[in-house]
Design a protein around this motif. Sequence first.
Motif, PDB file in Angstrom:
ATOM      1  N   VAL A 259     -29.973 -34.083 -41.318  1.00 55.39           N
ATOM      2  CA  VAL A 259     -28.516 -34.035 -40.742  1.00 55.39           C
ATOM      3  C   VAL A 259     -28.354 -34.092 -39.391  1.00 55.39           C
ATOM      4  CG1 VAL A 259     -26.610 -34.831 -41.181  1.00 55.39           C
ATOM      5  CG2 VAL A 259     -28.260 -34.874 -43.316  1.00 55.39           C
ATOM      6  N   LYS A 260     -27.929 -32.435 -39.014  1.00 57.87           N
ATOM      7  CA  LYS A 260     -27.898 -32.072 -37.620  1.00 57.87           C
ATOM      8  C   LYS A 260     -28.360 -32.487 -36.827  1.00 57.87           C
ATOM      9  CE  LYS A 260     -27.802 -27.446 -39.148  1.00 57.87           C
ATOM     10  NZ  LYS A 260     -27.068 -26.109 -39.103  1.00 57.87           N
ATOM     11  N   ASN A 261     -30.340 -32.408 -36.958  1.00 59.12           N
ATOM     12  CA  ASN A 261     -31.528 -32.185 -36.066  1.00 59.12           C
ATOM     13  C   ASN A 261     -31.692 -34.502 -36.050  1.00 59.12           C
ATOM     14  OD1 ASN A 261     -31.396 -29.784 -35.535  1.00 59.12           O
ATOM     15  ND2 ASN A 261     -32.998 -29.419 -37.057  1.00 59.12           N
ATOM     16  N   GLN A 262     -30.781 -34.672 -36.857  1.00 57.65           N
ATOM     17  CA  GLN A 262     -31.183 -36.175 -37.288  1.00 57.65           C
ATOM     18  C   GLN A 262     -33.008 -36.515 -36.640  1.00 57.65           C
ATOM     19  OE1 GLN A 262     -28.845 -37.592 -33.662  1.00 57.65           O
ATOM     20  NE2 GLN A 262     -27.898 -38.668 -35.301  1.00 57.65           N
ATOM     21  N   LYS A 263     -33.261 -35.711 -38.313  1.00 56.66           N
ATOM     22  CA  LYS A 263     -34.718 -36.349 -37.338  1.00 56.66           C
ATOM     23  C   LYS A 263     -35.641 -35.490 -38.610  1.00 56.66           C
ATOM     24  CE  LYS A 263     -36.019 -34.909 -32.563  1.00 56.66           C
ATOM     25  NZ  LYS A 263     -37.008 -34.204 -31.579  1.00 56.66           N
ATOM     26  N   LEU A 264     -36.382 -36.260 -39.507  1.00 59.83           N
ATOM     27  CA  LEU A 264     -36.584 -35.822 -40.968  1.00 59.83           C
ATOM     28  C   LEU A 264     -38.374 -35.488 -40.457  1.00 59.83           C
ATOM     29  CD1 LEU A 264     -36.627 -36.449 -43.891  1.00 59.83           C
ATOM     30  CD2 LEU A 264     -37.700 -38.653 -43.956  1.00 59.83           C
ATOM     31  N   PHE A 265     -38.741 -34.137 -41.103  1.00 53.72           N
ATOM     32  CA  PHE A 265     -39.888 -33.429 -41.310  1.00 53.72           C
ATOM     33  C   PHE A 265     -39.837 -33.553 -42.816  1.00 53.72           C
ATOM     34  CE2 PHE A 265     -37.470 -31.933 -37.549  1.00 53.72           C
ATOM     35  CZ  PHE A 265     -37.833 -31.355 -36.637  1.00 53.72           C
TER      36      PHE A 265
ATOM     37  N   PRO B 126     -42.303 -35.901 -36.950  1.00 56.66           N
ATOM     38  CA  PRO B 126     -40.638 -35.951 -36.999  1.00 56.66           C
ATOM     39  C   PRO B 126     -40.746 -37.664 -37.284  1.00 56.66           C
ATOM     40  CG  PRO B 126     -40.706 -34.724 -35.537  1.00 56.66           C
ATOM     41  CD  PRO B 126     -41.849 -34.518 -35.855  1.00 56.66           C
ATOM     42  N   ILE B 127     -39.905 -37.799 -38.241  1.00 64.85           N
ATOM     43  CA  ILE B 127     -39.363 -39.483 -37.779  1.00 64.85           C
ATOM     44  C   ILE B 127     -37.540 -39.229 -37.408  1.00 64.85           C
ATOM     45  CG2 ILE B 127     -38.560 -41.336 -39.109  1.00 64.85           C
ATOM     46  CD1 ILE B 127     -40.819 -40.953 -40.836  1.00 64.85           C
ATOM     47  N   PRO B 128     -37.565 -40.233 -36.173  1.00 70.22           N
ATOM     48  CA  PRO B 128     -35.758 -39.563 -35.725  1.00 70.22           C
ATOM     49  C   PRO B 128     -35.111 -41.029 -37.173  1.00 70.22           C
ATOM     50  CG  PRO B 128     -37.393 -41.104 -33.978  1.00 70.22           C
ATOM     51  CD  PRO B 128     -38.174 -40.365 -35.401  1.00 70.22           C
ATOM     52  N   LEU B 129     -34.322 -39.982 -37.303  1.00 69.31           N
ATOM     53  CA  LEU B 129     -33.141 -40.193 -38.494  1.00 69.31           C
ATOM     54  C   LEU B 129     -31.641 -40.833 -37.776  1.00 69.31           C
ATOM     55  CD1 LEU B 129     -33.973 -40.504 -41.966  1.00 69.31           C
ATOM     56  CD2 LEU B 129     -32.221 -37.874 -41.653  1.00 69.31           C
ATOM     57  N   ASN B 130     -31.396 -42.048 -38.990  1.00 68.60           N
ATOM     58  CA  ASN B 130     -30.274 -42.979 -38.528  1.00 68.60           C
ATOM     59  C   ASN B 130     -29.467 -43.199 -39.962  1.00 68.60           C
ATOM     60  OD1 ASN B 130     -27.495 -44.049 -37.833  1.00 68.60           O
ATOM     61  ND2 ASN B 130     -29.192 -45.265 -37.166  1.00 68.60           N
ATOM     62  N   VAL B 131     -29.228 -42.368 -40.598  1.00 66.38           N
ATOM     63  CA  VAL B 131     -29.408 -42.717 -41.857  1.00 66.38           C
ATOM     64  C   VAL B 131     -27.421 -42.109 -42.205  1.00 66.38           C
ATOM     65  CG1 VAL B 131     -30.066 -40.445 -42.730  1.00 66.38           C
ATOM     66  CG2 VAL B 131     -29.792 -42.433 -44.492  1.00 66.38           C
TER      67      VAL B 131
END
Length: 861
Positions: free
Chosen positions: A425-431, A451-456
């Motif tokens: 959540v802090k990095n807003q990237k899903l590894f 990694p995938i950019p995360l916006n959730v």
Amino acid sequence: MKNNKKTEASLTQNILTKREKEFPVAQKLQKTTLRFRRLNSDEVYRFCDFQSTAPEKKAKSEPNYDIISQVRAVRAINLGLGIQKPGYNIYVAGVQGTGKTSVIRSFLKKTAAHCPTPGDWIYVYNFKNPESPHAMELKTGIAKRFKKQMDELVEQLTVELVDAFQSEEYETNVNSTVNVSNEKKAKLFSELEKTAKIKNFGVKSTRMGIVTVPIIEGKPLSEKDYSELSDEQKEKIEGERNLLEPEVLDFARKVRSIENDTKNKLEELQSELGDYVVSQALIPFLKEYEVQKNVLEYLEDVKKHLLENLNEFLPDEEEGEGEGEEISTPSSYHLKKGDPHLPYRINVFVDNTEVEGAPIIIENNPTFYNLFGKIEKNIEYGVYTTDFKMIKAGSLARANGGYLVLNALDILRAPQVWDTLKRVVKNQKLFIEDLGEQYSILATSGLRPEPIPLNVKIILIGSDWIYRMLYQHDEDFNKIFKIKADFDAQMDRSNKTMEDYVEFISTRTKVENLLPFDDTGIAAIIEFGSRIVDDQDKLTTRFSLIKDITIEADFMAKERKTKKVSRSDVEKAIEERYMRSAAIEDHIIEMLKRKDIIISTSSRRVGEINGLAVYSLGDLSFGVPTRITCRTYKGKPGILNIEREASLSGKLHNKGVSILTSWLNATFAKKSPANISATICFEQNYNGVDGDSATLAELCLVLSTIANIPIDQGIGVTGSVNQFGEIQPIGGVNEKIEGFFKTCNLQGLNGRQGCIIPVQNVKHLMLNREVREAIEKNEFHIWPVSRAEEAFELLTGFHAGNWDDKKSCFEKGSVFEKIYKTLHLKIDNKEKKAKIAHKKLTKPKSTRKSPSPVRKKSTKK
């Protein structure tokens, strides 16, 4: 038994008569209890007199799913969902059963419907770094079609390339190029033969290269013949051979040049033909995805890789031996080679084709892999094999661009989940990580997907104590979850909220296909809502429990074969719900009946009192009277809490005993210390005591023990006391009264039994039908009190007495005057003895005078 009761009654009466003689101001128990207020049956239960507006019409209308009386929580949720900034995730707190998950689901459906649908995500082969598969975002609904198109492309090229390379035109060009090359090599070989012949040598082409053979008399020498020559002849031949060697080397160089040129021409022919076939096959892709730059770049890499590996699409004459083998790597992971066209395949990671608006994911089992995704593996011959197509999405990836609902307790229980979730959540990237590698003894290297950019937006549902724990002990928590939506467990009991109850019951009737509820049934459920929160002016918001009661009451009504659910059905459902969990309470009642637990509710005794306790078993709370005893003796001043000495006393109970000691000292030690030596014990208690609701009972018990005045055992006592003797409210008042009533009813009601409760708890009374009927018949009583002196007078029947500041003493003839004198009498006696001893020690020694002559004279006579 009758003789024993008569004997006990006569002894009690004798004690009362003696005490009345000691205290002129004393009044008898009957007169004292009558001058205190007793609650009537209407005050101990609030009936529902609310008349619903056309409940039958509501039952026929559409179900209502509105949120009931959670204004604060609703506002917080709206704020959290509206702010699209990092860290504004929502923590939903509240008691279980208040409808938190249902409310969140309802809110998200409304909000997500107006949000754009996020795109699809795929993983593709990374041609530059095969161990790090490339993540690509596509427009919504494109991923599956693109995957299918790429599969069709591979099949199409497999056929078209074979056909193209087996065409007559291509074979003619290849043969022509090869023939030209062969002619050039033949010409060079012919020239080399001529040169060698001049020097008496023949030239022979072998696999090892060009071999020169000496010729004598027109015949080539064999090795045998060569060995029979003289040394001079051999030396001459070798000299001529050395002169011929540069010609041979030059021939070999020219032949290699011709072969390289031929190879390049053949590759150029192959590349031109392959480029033409592949380019023609990719034309539809380029037109369809011309606006998606990432897809065009990927297709360019695919084309380049295809042209470099055209042989993978052509039949191999020697295939069979190495087919299906694996490309080994230094680690224990290997990329599968079973599919030669794997680099051109597509892994659909997230597909949002069926999603309308923003995705809503409610993860009920948030394990590490379920939440963050995983890389699957196969074991073949003891070796792990994997590839980018085995990368699987978790809940976070599927919720990307939308909302993810999690249970706080579940994610805290799962290993590594909470820390990983915070990092993501802090990095807003899903590894996509392999949890097993973190615990592996041997370091291994496998796939490392991009990694995938995360916006959730994450909605975490949990209890208040989890929120407080995380807020106090996790410094990242308040940065990640900046919004708290607090669901209240109760609401005001008003016409509006009761109308909401009617709406809720109507909705459940439609959804659960229940019988309709009449006015009495609805009223009974509303009253049950007040009983749950122990408050006549409040209603519970635990609608999951209300829903269960409606279902169970429907069953009771159907058993009676009626067409409507009435009060009797609701009350029977509540009663059976209670009885299903009352096994332990029944055992305790049986022990009371068999006198295994010693409790008296009809006598008057010194040093004993009936306190009221509550047992909480999770799904059931019930009250049980507790026998509290006190003994006084000569010793060190103070009150000894036996429960504390036995490590059975909780912090709140210890606090209550300290307050009790403070009140006694402040009341009876105004001028000098009071000599109070007492022990307090909860008899037959083996599970521990906590809470301060027994402070009033303990206070009255100590006073009656010092004054040697019996306490009416038919009166149960509960209440907290502060240092000024004021009574404070307590919890579980309904269960305590009902538990004491059951004990009194078991041993026989005599019309004088009842309970003393704090006056503030009157509004919390929602007693059951059996107790209300006994109160109405004057068989059982409830006395609300506001001060400790009132409770003492009710329990003993004697006037407590007031302190006179002018005379610095208690009211003459009162119990408190007697207690004051008793406590200070021992101190006064000690002080007198100490003064006498001090005088003897400090008095000077005097010389004894001789007897007078007169006495001597008289003595002789």
